[in-house]
Design a protein around this motif. Structure first.
Motif, PDB file in Angstrom:
ATOM      1  N   LEU A   1     -13.738 -34.990  18.537  1.00 23.77           N
ATOM      2  CA  LEU A   1     -13.706 -36.321  19.142  1.00 23.77           C
ATOM      3  C   LEU A   1     -14.669 -37.268  18.428  1.00 23.77           C
ATOM      4  CD1 LEU A   1     -12.646 -38.174  21.367  1.00 23.77           C
ATOM      5  CD2 LEU A   1     -14.435 -37.271  22.881  1.00 23.77           C
ATOM      6  N   ALA A   2     -15.844 -36.751  18.088  1.00 23.67           N
ATOM      7  CA  ALA A   2     -16.836 -37.579  17.389  1.00 23.67           C
ATOM      8  C   ALA A   2     -16.315 -38.019  16.031  1.00 23.67           C
ATOM      9  CB  ALA A   2     -18.141 -36.805  17.232  1.00 23.67           C
ATOM     10  N   ARG A   3     -15.694 -37.104  15.298  1.00 16.17           N
ATOM     11  CA  ARG A   3     -15.149 -37.463  13.988  1.00 16.17           C
ATOM     12  C   ARG A   3     -14.047 -38.507  14.124  1.00 16.17           C
ATOM     13  NH1 ARG A   3     -17.799 -35.978   9.369  1.00 16.17           N
ATOM     14  NH2 ARG A   3     -15.823 -35.702   8.262  1.00 16.17           N
ATOM     15  N   ALA A   4     -13.201 -38.343  15.131  1.00 10.66           N
ATOM     16  CA  ALA A   4     -12.122 -39.308  15.333  1.00 10.66           C
ATOM     17  C   ALA A   4     -12.661 -40.686  15.728  1.00 10.66           C
ATOM     18  CB  ALA A   4     -11.169 -38.794  16.422  1.00 10.66           C
ATOM     19  N   SER A   5     -13.842 -40.695  16.377  1.00 10.28           N
ATOM     20  CA  SER A   5     -14.430 -41.950  16.836  1.00 10.28           C
ATOM     21  C   SER A   5     -15.373 -42.567  15.802  1.00 10.28           C
ATOM     22  CB  SER A   5     -15.198 -41.711  18.145  1.00 10.28           C
ATOM     23  OG  SER A   5     -14.357 -41.157  19.132  1.00 10.28           O
ATOM     24  N   GLY A   6     -15.609 -41.868  14.703  1.00  9.00           N
ATOM     25  CA  GLY A   6     -16.464 -42.400  13.652  1.00  9.00           C
ATOM     26  C   GLY A   6     -17.938 -42.139  13.835  1.00  9.00           C
ATOM     27  N   ALA A   7     -18.318 -41.224  14.730  1.00 11.51           N
ATOM     28  CA  ALA A   7     -19.737 -40.921  14.936  1.00 11.51           C
ATOM     29  C   ALA A   7     -20.252 -39.997  13.840  1.00 11.51           C
ATOM     30  CB  ALA A   7     -19.946 -40.277  16.306  1.00 11.51           C
ATOM     31  N   PHE A   8     -21.550 -40.070  13.568  1.00  7.49           N
ATOM     32  CA  PHE A   8     -22.240 -39.194  12.626  1.00  7.49           C
ATOM     33  C   PHE A   8     -22.605 -37.929  13.385  1.00  7.49           C
ATOM     34  CE2 PHE A   8     -25.880 -37.623  10.214  1.00  7.49           C
ATOM     35  CZ  PHE A   8     -25.546 -37.913   8.890  1.00  7.49           C
ATOM     36  N   THR A   9     -22.207 -36.769  12.872  1.00  4.88           N
ATOM     37  CA  THR A   9     -22.361 -35.516  13.609  1.00  4.88           C
ATOM     38  C   THR A   9     -23.513 -34.687  13.050  1.00  4.88           C
ATOM     39  OG1 THR A   9     -20.693 -34.467  12.205  1.00  4.88           O
ATOM     40  CG2 THR A   9     -19.940 -35.433  14.275  1.00  4.88           C
ATOM     41  N   VAL A  10     -24.312 -34.127  13.964  1.00  7.92           N
ATOM     42  CA  VAL A  10     -25.510 -33.372  13.603  1.00  7.92           C
ATOM     43  C   VAL A  10     -25.471 -32.035  14.333  1.00  7.92           C
ATOM     44  CG1 VAL A  10     -28.036 -33.358  13.571  1.00  7.92           C
ATOM     45  CG2 VAL A  10     -26.787 -35.535  13.393  1.00  7.92           C
ATOM     46  N   LEU A  11     -25.701 -30.941  13.621  1.00  8.47           N
ATOM     47  CA  LEU A  11     -25.659 -29.606  14.213  1.00  8.47           C
ATOM     48  C   LEU A  11     -26.920 -28.834  13.882  1.00  8.47           C
ATOM     49  CD1 LEU A  11     -24.033 -27.294  15.651  1.00  8.47           C
ATOM     50  CD2 LEU A  11     -23.321 -26.599  13.344  1.00  8.47           C
ATOM     51  N   THR A  12     -27.534 -28.255  14.916  1.00  8.36           N
ATOM     52  CA  THR A  12     -28.546 -27.219  14.744  1.00  8.36           C
ATOM     53  C   THR A  12     -27.856 -25.886  15.054  1.00  8.36           C
ATOM     54  OG1 THR A  12     -30.295 -28.712  15.474  1.00  8.36           O
ATOM     55  CG2 THR A  12     -30.794 -26.356  15.474  1.00  8.36           C
ATOM     56  N   PRO A  13     -27.623 -25.027  14.061  1.00  6.07           N
ATOM     57  CA  PRO A  13     -26.823 -23.817  14.286  1.00  6.07           C
ATOM     58  C   PRO A  13     -27.650 -22.692  14.892  1.00  6.07           C
ATOM     59  CG  PRO A  13     -27.459 -23.928  12.001  1.00  6.07           C
ATOM     60  CD  PRO A  13     -28.009 -25.177  12.650  1.00  6.07           C
ATOM     61  N   ALA A  14     -28.161 -22.936  16.101  1.00  5.19           N
ATOM     62  CA  ALA A  14     -29.025 -21.952  16.756  1.00  5.19           C
ATOM     63  C   ALA A  14     -28.619 -21.813  18.220  1.00  5.19           C
ATOM     64  CB  ALA A  14     -30.492 -22.386  16.656  1.00  5.19           C
ATOM     65  N   PRO A  15     -28.444 -20.556  18.694  1.00  6.46           N
ATOM     66  CA  PRO A  15     -28.443 -19.335  17.882  1.00  6.46           C
ATOM     67  C   PRO A  15     -27.212 -19.274  16.978  1.00  6.46           C
ATOM     68  CG  PRO A  15     -27.765 -18.848  20.123  1.00  6.46           C
ATOM     69  CD  PRO A  15     -28.186 -20.282  20.127  1.00  6.46           C
TER      70      PRO A  15
END
Length: 322
Positions: A167-181
């Motif tokens: 949804l964020a990508r479709a809306s043009g938002a910048f996406t941030v992930l902390t892959p934990a755990p």
């Protein structure tokens, strides 16, 4: 590795009206025991202190961003118990909007944290209400559709993270992930992440590369930003498969590293959200600038006990960087 040679203090740190940061993540009550060392299997030892502190990787990052001036919305769930009420009260105090925060019959999540005298910690998380967030509510969808940044971790069910990032990508938002755990992620998921911020252990698990430079290169392939945090050794910054250099840490005496990584991420996104031109992707200079901001905030947090209780304000960080 090439050092970015960042010095402290430096920088022009002005408060700027920020675009909205939506944090889709966990909210826990941290149950913290301080002790001289970790017990051996089957051993009982005495601790030197106990405290309850609001936490959870999602809430930690939301509070860090809000304290650094961010306009923050929190998306997740808590229980209808005393811990849930306390977490809601904290968010209200910090100015974090909670239209996307559900109340469930499940108990509020808890994290059971052992902190040894060196400042290092070990954590066991009981998800509770966080595990009920398997799909986005209408309020949560509305928040993501209107945000400039979507910040996620891996303490919620994977199904809602997949839905949120799409949804964020479709809306043009910048996406941030902390892959934990760290968990197995579906094909194409990381390709939808604009910025991934793992620590060295997480980066190795995701890529199979023990060298943080090589791990950062692998994670940043395909026009992605990757920042691999190395604790007292700083952080490796990479973009589009190329390492820009190593951002040094700010030397301090650590007493509790519990919230260091979350403070780093929340502060980093807050600084990115303060950029003058939010219609364009961050430049290399802007990302390095944001890492300097995050490094400073994180260095302050490790000199204090607790998770959200340790996070600095905008004024505190600005004073260091003046």
């Amino acid at each position: 590795m090439h050092s970015l040679g960042m010095r402290f203090p430096q920088g022009d740190w002005q408060t700027v009206r920020m675009t909205t940061i939506a944090v889709l993540g966990s909210a826990n009550m941290d149950l913290v025991v301080r002790q001289t060392r970790l017990p051996l299997p089957g051993e009982t030892i005495f601790g030197s202190g106990f405290s309850t502190v609001p936490g959870g990787k999602g809430l930690n990052q939301a509070v860090a961003a809000a304290r650094l001036g961010g306009s923050v919305e929190f998306l997740g769930a808590v229980g209808s118990d005393a811990y849930g009420a306390e977490l809601r009260a904290l968010m209200a105090t910090e100015g974090i909007r909670t239209d996307g925060l559900a109340t469930t019959d499940a108990p509020t999540g808890t994290a059971h944290i052992s902190v040894v005298d060196s400042g290092e910690n070990s954590i066991v998380v009981v998800s509770g209400a966080n595990a009920t967030v398997t799909t986005l509510s209408e309020a949560q969808r509305t928040s993501i559709e209107g945000c400039g940044y979507l910040v996620m971790q891996c303490e919620l069910p994977l199904s809602v993270l997949v839905e949120g990032i799409a949804l964020a990508r479709a809306s043009g938002a910048f996406t941030v992930l902390t892959p934990a755990p760290v968990m197995p992620l579906p094909d194409g998921f990381l390709a939808s992440v604009d910025l991934i911020v793992p620590n060295q252990i997480e980066a190795t698990e995701l890529t199979g590369e023990s060298d943080p430079v090589q791990a950062a290169e692998a994670l940043s392939a395909g026009n992605t930003w990757a920042i691999v945090t190395l604790g007292a050794q700083g952080s490796v910054i990479a973009h589009n498969g190329t390492v820009l250099g190593v951002a040094p840490a700010r030397p301090v005496k650590a007493i509790d590293t519990t919230a260091a990584g979350d403070t780093f991420v929340g502060s980093l996104v807050a600084r990115l959200a303060a950029r003058a031109d939010q219609t364009a992707a961050p430049t290399e200079d802007e990302m390095i600038d944001a890492v300097r901001w995050a490094t400073t905030a994180s260095s302050v947090s490790v000199t204090r006990a607790g998770a959200t209780s340790s996070m600095p304000t905008l004024a505190e960080v600005a004073a260091i960087l003046a």
